[in-house]
Design a protein around this motif. Sequence first.
Motif, mmCIF file in Angstrom:
data_model
loop_
_atom_site.group_PDB
_atom_site.id
_atom_site.type_symbol
_atom_site.label_atom_id
_atom_site.label_comp_id
_atom_site.label_asym_id
_atom_site.label_seq_id
_atom_site.Cartn_x
_atom_site.Cartn_y
_atom_site.Cartn_z
ATOM 1 N N ASN A 277 0.822 -1.195 0.000
ATOM 2 C CA ASN A 277 0.000 0.000 0.000
ATOM 3 C C ASN A 277 0.863 1.255 0.000
ATOM 4 O OD1 ASN A 277 -2.312 -1.682 0.507
ATOM 5 N ND2 ASN A 277 -1.711 -1.726 2.664
ATOM 6 N N ARG A 278 0.228 2.360 -0.301
ATOM 7 C CA ARG A 278 0.884 3.638 -0.052
ATOM 8 C C ARG A 278 1.071 3.815 1.454
ATOM 9 N NH1 ARG A 278 -1.744 8.496 -3.464
ATOM 10 N NH2 ARG A 278 -3.747 7.637 -2.815
ATOM 11 N N MET A 279 2.146 4.501 1.828
ATOM 12 C CA MET A 279 2.452 4.732 3.223
ATOM 13 C C MET A 279 2.291 6.217 3.549
ATOM 14 S SD MET A 279 3.631 3.943 6.301
ATOM 15 C CE MET A 279 4.521 2.369 6.246
ATOM 16 N N LEU A 280 1.422 6.526 4.538
ATOM 17 C CA LEU A 280 1.315 7.880 5.060
ATOM 18 C C LEU A 280 2.104 7.926 6.363
ATOM 19 C CD1 LEU A 280 0.191 10.757 5.189
ATOM 20 C CD2 LEU A 280 -1.874 9.824 6.261
ATOM 21 N N ASP A 281 3.237 8.621 6.334
ATOM 22 C CA ASP A 281 4.112 8.736 7.489
ATOM 23 C C ASP A 281 3.956 10.156 8.047
ATOM 24 O OD1 ASP A 281 6.136 8.931 9.335
ATOM 25 O OD2 ASP A 281 7.629 7.904 8.100
ATOM 26 N N LEU A 282 3.239 10.286 9.157
ATOM 27 C CA LEU A 282 2.973 11.618 9.691
ATOM 28 C C LEU A 282 4.229 12.308 10.219
ATOM 29 C CD1 LEU A 282 -0.486 11.357 11.488
ATOM 30 C CD2 LEU A 282 0.052 12.239 9.217
ATOM 31 N N THR A 283 5.287 11.549 10.451
ATOM 32 C CA THR A 283 6.530 12.197 10.871
ATOM 33 C C THR A 283 7.256 12.834 9.696
ATOM 34 O OG1 THR A 283 7.915 10.217 10.589
ATOM 35 C CG2 THR A 283 6.785 10.500 12.699
ATOM 36 N N ARG A 284 6.842 12.518 8.491
ATOM 37 C CA ARG A 284 7.507 13.066 7.306
ATOM 38 C C ARG A 284 6.579 13.947 6.478
ATOM 39 N NH1 ARG A 284 10.604 8.236 4.316
ATOM 40 N NH2 ARG A 284 11.312 10.031 3.089
ATOM 41 N N ALA A 285 5.346 14.090 6.944
ATOM 42 C CA ALA A 285 4.403 14.948 6.229
ATOM 43 C C ALA A 285 4.735 16.406 6.498
ATOM 44 C CB ALA A 285 2.978 14.627 6.668
ATOM 45 N N GLY A 286 4.064 17.302 5.781
ATOM 46 C CA GLY A 286 4.306 18.731 5.936
ATOM 47 C C GLY A 286 3.725 19.245 7.236
ATOM 48 N N ASP A 287 2.984 20.328 7.198
ATOM 49 C CA ASP A 287 2.408 20.946 8.385
ATOM 50 C C ASP A 287 1.295 20.057 8.931
ATOM 51 O OD1 ASP A 287 1.430 22.520 10.355
ATOM 52 O OD2 ASP A 287 0.692 24.130 9.060
ATOM 53 N N VAL A 288 1.591 19.377 10.028
ATOM 54 C CA VAL A 288 0.607 18.447 10.600
ATOM 55 C C VAL A 288 -0.070 19.038 11.830
ATOM 56 C CG1 VAL A 288 1.747 16.380 9.744
ATOM 57 C CG2 VAL A 288 2.370 17.277 11.989
ATOM 58 N N ASP A 289 0.157 20.312 12.119
ATOM 59 C CA ASP A 289 -0.445 20.918 13.314
ATOM 60 C C ASP A 289 -1.964 20.852 13.285
ATOM 61 O OD1 ASP A 289 2.028 21.467 14.289
ATOM 62 O OD2 ASP A 289 2.018 23.598 13.779
ATOM 63 N N GLY A 290 -2.548 20.876 12.108
ATOM 64 C CA GLY A 290 -3.997 20.824 11.992
ATOM 65 C C GLY A 290 -4.542 19.448 11.673
ATOM 66 N N VAL A 291 -3.709 18.432 11.723
ATOM 67 C CA VAL A 291 -4.136 17.079 11.366
ATOM 68 C C VAL A 291 -4.707 16.377 12.596
ATOM 69 C CG1 VAL A 291 -3.381 14.808 10.591
ATOM 70 C CG2 VAL A 291 -2.530 16.864 9.448
ATOM 71 N N ASP A 292 -6.019 16.180 12.595
ATOM 72 C CA ASP A 292 -6.728 15.516 13.694
ATOM 73 C C ASP A 292 -7.440 14.290 13.143
ATOM 74 O OD1 ASP A 292 -5.888 17.646 15.229
ATOM 75 O OD2 ASP A 292 -7.829 18.662 15.212
ATOM 76 N N LEU A 293 -7.123 13.130 13.700
ATOM 77 C CA LEU A 293 -7.623 11.867 13.159
ATOM 78 C C LEU A 293 -8.094 10.947 14.279
ATOM 79 C CD1 LEU A 293 -4.536 11.231 10.835
ATOM 80 C CD2 LEU A 293 -6.779 12.052 10.077
ATOM 81 N N VAL A 294 -8.891 9.966 13.888
ATOM 82 C CA VAL A 294 -9.250 8.899 14.809
ATOM 83 C C VAL A 294 -9.146 7.576 14.063
ATOM 84 C CG1 VAL A 294 -11.751 9.031 14.320
ATOM 85 C CG2 VAL A 294 -10.953 8.071 16.492
ATOM 86 N N VAL A 295 -8.626 6.583 14.738
ATOM 87 C CA VAL A 295 -8.576 5.216 14.211
ATOM 88 C C VAL A 295 -9.730 4.454 14.858
ATOM 89 C CG1 VAL A 295 -7.269 3.074 14.091
ATOM 90 C CG2 VAL A 295 -6.084 5.278 13.841
ATOM 91 N N LEU A 296 -10.625 3.928 14.038
ATOM 92 C CA LEU A 296 -11.839 3.277 14.527
ATOM 93 C C LEU A 296 -11.848 1.799 14.180
ATOM 94 C CD1 LEU A 296 -14.385 5.968 13.289
ATOM 95 C CD2 LEU A 296 -13.690 5.598 15.672
ATOM 96 N N ASP A 297 -12.220 0.984 15.145
ATOM 97 C CA ASP A 297 -12.521 -0.423 14.888
ATOM 98 C C ASP A 297 -14.037 -0.547 14.914
ATOM 99 O OD1 ASP A 297 -12.936 -3.139 14.825
ATOM 100 O OD2 ASP A 297 -11.365 -3.621 16.268
ATOM 101 N N THR A 298 -14.652 -0.556 13.744
ATOM 102 C CA THR A 298 -16.113 -0.526 13.672
ATOM 103 C C THR A 298 -16.749 -1.846 14.083
ATOM 104 O OG1 THR A 298 -16.106 -1.169 11.340
ATOM 105 C CG2 THR A 298 -16.026 1.183 11.827
ATOM 106 N N ALA A 299 -15.954 -2.910 14.127
ATOM 107 C CA ALA A 299 -16.515 -4.218 14.460
ATOM 108 C C ALA A 299 -16.234 -4.640 15.895
ATOM 109 C CB ALA A 299 -15.960 -5.276 13.502
#
Length: 477
Positions: free
Chosen positions: A413-435
């Motif tokens: 897969n493509r890899m999203l590495d938040l330590t290497r992304a640009g301005d992440v100050d506004g990046v707010d996420l949640v990881v959900l286990d829907t099951a």
Amino acid sequence: MMITLRNIKVWDTDEVIDLRLPADGADREIDATGLILAPGLEDPHVHFRDPGQTYKESMASGCAAAASGGYTHVLVMPNTVPAMDGATLADPSAPGASEVLDAGYDNVIDYLQHYGEAHGVDLPVRYDLCVAASKGREGHEASDPADWGRYVPGVGDESTWTDAMRAHPVTAMSDDGAAVPEAILDQVLANLKATGLYLIEHCEHHDTGAVNEGPVSRKLGVPGIPEDTELKIVARDIAKARETGVHIHFQHVSTAISFEAIRQAKAEGLPITCETAPHYLALSDEALLEYGTLAKMNPPLRSEADRQATIAAIADGTVDLLATDHAPHTLEEKALGFLEAPNGIIGLECAYGVCHKVLVDGGHISDRRLIELMAVEPARLMGHEPTDVAALVEAWSEPAPTGADGTREPGRNRMLDLTRAGDVDGVDLVVLDTARAWTVDPERFHSKARNTPFGGWQVTGMPLATVIGGKVAFSRL
């Protein structure tokens, strides 16, 4: 140190990616197959009881509860003690005033904006503030823009703002817990129009009664509250929205007749939005017979027909968003009986599971729609854009490896590495286990309070990680 989540799904595109997050401890790799990456949940209706009632909840414990529940941004209601009306506190002996004054601030807004600095804590969740519509929240006189206007974006002189003021602005107005009285409503709406704020209206008023009027109230021998106590405020305020053009957002709508009035107002194109809360879609007033005062709230739990109408209004889009109305009280207070016990329940730490169980498992809406109701639409109400996860992936992910023929290698897969992304100050996420199936256990909550009827409930859907500003604020991974 890093956590790598392999095979996590992006909520609105269904693309499967790998996600790398900064974390404490040793590097770990987790199979995230079946998990969803979504914008962080947001709640425009929470009570953190600080200042004045910190034995029930504090900003620190409330924010910890929010992060545990997958929330990244909340709106703090003004029924603090003293009320959050922006007025200078002149009497240090008034309830709660010493907490503000001893911290070096002269009003509640200033105090809450600089709470982290005043207490030497780093609160894990973003928050905005909601100013009281009336002075002292007493309903007699409209609060004065001279007291609070300087904290409103676009009204106050932002060149003089501290970073804390920018981070926690006043973005809405309410007398939460009480509808704005008729005598001051026009002045309140004029204040809103002049400052660009919107009204968050407690759309219900009654002078007597403790639970919904009907067979349950009669069985309990407790005075009832008619359903039209809600409709009267809804209809009144719809007429005012038509007259003034001011955006009015109705809190915790609970009755079929109110949903129908709101449905018609929206069809007319009026600036009306509304929310309901997990307890109104999950419980009817029959729950009072099982849970007692743990199910006492305002507006009260309504009939089963109203509960079904609430679900229908969510499914057809009449309801714009879901908010918890997180309202901490002690169990001792809740044990006082139906006439004396305070209204309200806590909700931040089980809201997603309860809503998922009733709405998604019940076949009424999709997982994607639930995320819209709990993350995207609340963010937009509060005036900011939720994290665009798909755009984040597109802009900052590393391309997946390709074979000699130029196609993506199977299983990579493509890899999203938040330590290497640009301005992440506004990046707010949640990881959900829907099951994920789990049992609600209030004793494991981060909130100080335990007043919930959902203890022991079997629910599905769990927030596993809350990411705020590109960093893990809470994790169950």
